[in-house]
Design a protein around this motif. Structure first.
Motif, PDB file in Angstrom:
ATOM      1  N   ARG A  19       0.709  -0.810  -0.051  1.00 25.44           N
ATOM      2  CA  ARG A  19      -0.534  -0.093   0.413  1.00 25.44           C
ATOM      3  C   ARG A  19       0.746   1.348  -0.379  1.00 25.44           C
ATOM      4  NH1 ARG A  19      -4.463   0.436   5.015  1.00 25.44           N
ATOM      5  NH2 ARG A  19      -4.576  -1.319   4.029  1.00 25.44           N
ATOM      6  N   PHE A  20       1.910   1.000   0.713  1.00 25.30           N
ATOM      7  CA  PHE A  20       2.874   2.546   1.017  1.00 25.30           C
ATOM      8  C   PHE A  20       3.701   2.803  -0.170  1.00 25.30           C
ATOM      9  CE2 PHE A  20       6.780   3.957   1.744  1.00 25.30           C
ATOM     10  CZ  PHE A  20       6.713   5.330   1.912  1.00 25.30           C
ATOM     11  N   LEU A  62       1.142   4.171  -2.330  1.00 24.12           N
ATOM     12  CA  LEU A  62       1.466   5.856  -2.029  1.00 24.12           C
ATOM     13  C   LEU A  62       2.897   6.834  -2.519  1.00 24.12           C
ATOM     14  CD1 LEU A  62      -0.459   7.377  -0.396  1.00 24.12           C
ATOM     15  CD2 LEU A  62       0.704   6.818   1.506  1.00 24.12           C
ATOM     16  N   THR A  68       2.464   9.773  -4.148  1.00 28.42           N
ATOM     17  CA  THR A  68       3.341  10.942  -3.541  1.00 28.42           C
ATOM     18  C   THR A  68       4.177  12.116  -4.026  1.00 28.42           C
ATOM     19  OG1 THR A  68       4.473   9.950  -2.267  1.00 28.42           O
ATOM     20  CG2 THR A  68       2.212  10.480  -1.446  1.00 28.42           C
ATOM     21  N   THR A  91       3.930  14.937  -5.739  1.00 30.41           N
ATOM     22  CA  THR A  91       5.038  15.612  -5.798  1.00 30.41           C
ATOM     23  C   THR A  91       5.883  16.617  -6.737  1.00 30.41           C
ATOM     24  OG1 THR A  91       6.378  14.646  -3.418  1.00 30.41           O
ATOM     25  CG2 THR A  91       7.332  16.622  -4.474  1.00 30.41           C
TER      26      THR A  91
END
Lengths: 450, 487
Positions: free
Chosen positions: A2-3, A6, A10, A14
């Motif tokens: 999941r990270f 993510l 991001t 960014t």
């Protein structure tokens, strides 16, 4: 897992957000705006690091000519209080505005800078084989120094035996009248009542005969001096004690006194300027009669030598214009008339009169100083047409010295205002300043510096 | 043929032990004699003391014999030891001691068959026997007691039966001397006796007993039930169900597959297994018949949820209703439920679980810490400060740019105006501040979104069958049971 997903999100976010922020911030706060603003109509000249003296900008002069290589150049020469070195700066070269770099700075040889060095300055196009020369006077030493080209070495040192005070005032002679000489030099202590000299090219000064001015002994003619070109010669105005003498000087150096203007104030005639201010084809004389008292006379109104007969103003020509500087919220006109000069700043074919008010409080800043333009041939010439100021400090004394220098030498030469601010140790050159009727371009400047 | 084998097994199961005197029998003893001597151990110690007394008596050392008999009585209070002590004292010439022990004998055995003789002994010694208990007639001996009989020691017989509680009757020459439920103990004189043992569900047993004086006899009788029994077999799918027959309060008799002899006739059977619906059946078992009761167990409509893990005390919610804390165990209707476990400062664990019918679902939950957002807030606040600073610088720069532009348009701006540098610094500073604010803002977003610690998790085990674990509470003297499952 999941990270990682993510993290990918991001990372993209960014980048996108960063790009957006950079775009927004750069568009909103683009420093380029200020780089563009550096393309200002007023160029500042600072004293060179070699400069020795104080009050840089107290005495200034503009001049031009063909340099040894052939191209036309114009320069500003400036100095400070007497005894200071002289420094010259490029204004026009290679068909464009120069970068105002210092060309030379005197006083490398201690003998070149006497105690009165730089009392007055003038420039001219040629001195024998040397071109583009500036002359500085050291009246206490009875010496004139000529510095040419880009060399700081003194080309010619003119000593005038018994000529103490020569060069107390200097006035230019344009190259078209080089047969007459390169400059006029006032020597108030020479002769019985002071002398005005012509400095011929490559020779020593020659005094002019102005005896018909009926000056008493000790009148001190030559305290101030102004010149203007006439078809047949030169027009000069010179100040003596309580009298201003106006005369024509022919190419053979014969003189005709056109008249005199008398006054009693201590500062009477301290500053003079000649020019065709009203566009009638004849010249006007502008002069400071006293503090905050600047008037204009029409030379054509002078009544010949008769005007020099009486010692008072009873036979003087009438004042054509009394310049008014009522002051405003921004400029209070203090020191109005400290210096004046006539130049065609708006290139309309008529000279404008510029009057310095160096003691003016500007926007609350004491003695920051200002230079006020009176529009030549204007409907109301007495009215201030434009005010030059700069963002400065107290006691900059902007406008303590005024001169002009020519640009666009190859095409249609025009005058640019040179303003001294000795308190700031600076000289400013106002380039095609956006005066009403001026020829401007998109950059709001007549000449774009490269 | 099958019936013949069944009856044979039943008859073989009925076993009888008729024991010789304990002196000749190797009685087992326990290792716990000093702390809590078993009945057998006490009996053995009493036997030894009695044998010593008998030896002293034969040797003519009557006082020592009397003391040995009293020692035996101290170990095991059989009235025969008092009688023997009285006889020994009498032979030793200690009439009062003899009278005392005879009286104690009568007190212990007021209905003894030889009470008349003992009373006579007391009278003969000059004592006064106690009055007989109400309703007891004391027979008057018509002829004097023979000398051998006077000197005879009493023996002791102890009868134990399987099952316990069988009625023991001792007879001599057809006359009943005593009767009572096993275990049964009785003092007897030397002679020929008959011991009858009866139980309602078992075949009666009668055995002769030849008693010598001064001996202890132990009779252990295993009773048979004869061919009036039948065999009941109970099987279930799945197996392992507890079986109760006729009286549920007596407890389970076994678990399926189960088989046991039962008396012929109608029986009521309970079949129970945790997690399954209980079944009751009536069966008829004929004598010597073999009956099989086969049932298919159906799971109950409920299951059990058991939540363990860390931290203890974490709150457990089922279908949004708080049901307890870890460790939690509770019954739920079978089917899908929403489980949520939460605790302060820890990540919530939430999962849809399916409770199986009649089974337990074990779930070991591990709640993990919620990551700190301090860095995110710090970055965000710093970003806001930088953005604010950048905005202020930008606005100042913008104002300055406007002023300078106006001045330039008015021809009053110099190229070395210090405000130009100031404006550059303001704009560049604003850009840098915006850049830093942007970076910090993004960092704060990342910090807010990033979760470096793993999520709270759980291990959902396989559904387990329930089991009944009996328990005994010694403190309360209660008996119970608990539904459990094994892992």
């Amino acid at each position: 897992m999941r990270f990682h997903a993510l993290h990918g999100f991001t990372s993209r976010a960014t980048f996108n957000i960063s790009a957006a922020l950079v775009a927004v911030s750069l568009s909103a706060c683009n420093p380029g705006v200020f780089f563009d603003l550096m393309e200002t109509p007023i160029a500042a000249i600072n004293a060179t690091q070699k400069y020795r003296g104080s009050d840089f900008g107290l005495t200034i002069a503009g001049y031009d000519g063909a340099s040894s290589g052939g191209p036309l150049v114009s320069r500003v020469v400036a100095t400070g209080s007497p005894g200071s070195s002289l420094a010259a700066y490029d204004v026009w070269e290679d068909g464009g505005i120069a970068d105002f770099d210092a060309l030379w700075d005197t006083c490398d040889d201690p003998g070149d800078c006497g105690a009165s060095q730089g009392t007055s300055l003038v420039g001219f196009a040629r001195w024998n084989a040397q071109t583009v020369c500036a002359m500085g006077a050291a009246p206490d030493e009875a010496r004139l120094r000529v510095i040419c080209e880009s060399e700081s070495a003194v080309a010619v040192r003119i000593d005038v035996p018994g000529g103490e005070s020569i060069g107390t005032s200097l006035a230019p002679i344009p190259f078209s009248k080089v047969g007459l000489g390169v400059a006029f030099a006032g020597a108030p202590d020479m002769g019985d009542s002071g002398l005005i000299h012509v400095v011929p090219e490559g020779a020593g000064p020659q005094p002019l005969d102005l005896s018909s001015a009926m000056l008493p002994p000790g009148a001190g003619l030559g305290r101030a001096l102004a010149s203007a070109e006439l078809p047949s010669g030169m027009l000069i105005a010179a100040t003596a004690q309580n009298r201003v003498v106006v005369a024509e000087v022919a190419l053979d150096r014969s003189t005709t006194v056109l008249g005199c203007i008398d006054g009693t104030a201590d500062l009477f005639g301290r500053v003079l300027a000649l020019g065709d201010l009203d566009g009638d084809g004849s010249h006007e004389l502008a002069m400071t009669r006293a503090t905050n008292d600047v008037v204009i006379y029409r030379v054509s109104d002078l009544s010949g030598a008769s005007g020099c007969a009486a010692s008072d103003s009873s036979d003087d020509a009438a004042v054509a214009v009394t310049l008014a500087c009522a002051g405003s919220d921004r400029v209070d006109c203090a020191g109005f008339g400290e210096d004046i000069t006539a130049a065609d700043l708006d290139a309309d074919g008529n000279d404008d009169l510029i009057v310095g008010a160096p003691n003016s409080t500007v926007d609350g800043v004491r003695e920051q100083g200002a230079a006020l333009v009176f529009h030549g041939a204007g409907a109301d010439m007495s009215r201030v047409h434009h005010v030059f100021t700069t963002y400065g400090d107290e006691f900059d004394r902007f406008g303590a010295a005024l001169a002009h220098v020519r640009t666009q030498l190859e095409t249609t030469p025009r005058d640019e205002l040179v303003i001294g601010a000795p308190g700031a140790q600076r000289v400013f050159v106002a380039l095609c300043t956006g005066l009403e009727g001026d020829r401007t371009d998109d950059t709001n400047r007549c000449v774009v510096r490269e | 043929m099958a019936r013949v084998q069944l009856v044979s097994r039943i008859l073989l199961a009925a076993t009888l032990w008729l024991c010789t005197p304990l002196a000749a029998q190797d009685l087992p003893t326990t290792g716990e004699d000093t702390a809590a001597p078993s009945e057998r151990a006490l009996l053995d110690r009493a036997r030894i003391a009695m044998e010593q007394g008998q030896a002293y008596y034969i040797a003519g050392d009557y006082p020592a014999a009397a003391e040995a008999f009293l020692s035996a009585y101290a170990v095991r209070a059989f009235s025969a030891f008092l009688f023997n002590a009285g006889v020994a004292f009498e032979r030793a010439g200690d009439g009062p001691a003899a009278i005392r022990e005879y009286i104690r004998y009568l007190d212990a055995e007021p209905r003894a068959a030889d009470s008349a003789d003992v009373r006579q002994r007391i009278i003969n010694l000059g004592g006064t026997p106690p009055p007989p208990p109400a309703g007891v007639e004391v027979e008057v001996r018509e002829e004097p007691m023979a000398a051998a009989e006077e000197q005879s020691m009493k023996s002791l017989v102890s009868v134990e039966t399987t099952p316990v509680g069988a009625i023991v009757t001792v007879r001599r020459a057809g006359r009943e001397l005593g009767s009572g439920p096993a275990p049964f103990t009785m003092a007897l004189n030397a002679g020929q006796y008959q011991v009858e043992i009866q139980h309602a569900d078992y075949e009666a047993v009668t055995r002769p007993l030849n008693v010598s004086p001064g001996q202890i006899y132990m009779m252990i009788v295993g009773m048979g039930q004869g061919d009036f029994l039948g065999l009941l077999r109970v099987v279930s799918d799945p197996p392992g169900a507890r079986v109760f027959i006729d009286d549920r309060a007596q407890g389970e008799l076994g678990s399926t597959p189960f088989q046991n002899p039962v008396s012929a006739g109608a029986h009521h059977v309970w079949i129970e297994r945790p997690g399954f619906q209980a079944i009751e059946r009536d069966v008829e078992v004929a004598a010597g018949a073999e009956v099989e009761l086969s049932v298919a167990l159906e799971r109950t409509r409920e299951g059990v949820l058991r939540v363990t893990g860390t931290p203890r005390g974490a709150e457990v919610f089922v279908d949004e209703e708080r049901v307890g804390t870890i460790p939690y165990e509770g019954a739920l209707t079978a089917g899908v439920h929403q489980l949520r476990v939460e605790a302060d400062g820890l990540k919530v664990y939430e999962e849809a679980i399916e409770i199986p019918r009649g089974q337990a679902l074990p779930i070991a939950v591990t709640l993990r810490e919620t990551p700190s957002r301090g860095a995110a807030w710090g970055a965000l606040i710093t970003a806001v400060l930088f953005a604010g600073g950048g905005t202020v610088a930008g606005l100042l720069g913008r104002s300055l740019a406007d002023d300078l532009s106006a001045e330039r348009a008015a021809g009053q701006l110099t190229d070395e105006d210090p405000r130009i540098l100031r404006g550059k610094v303001l704009y560049i500073g604003a850009d840098i501040a915006f850049g830093i604010a942007g970076v910090l803002g993004i960092m704060s977003i990342i910090y807010f979104l990033r979760d470096p610690t793993p999520d709270s998790s759980a291990e959902i085990g396989d559904a387990r069958d329930l089991a009944f674990v009996p328990s005994v509470d010694l403190a309360r003297g209660s008996v119970g049971g608990t539904l459990r499952w094994s892992f």
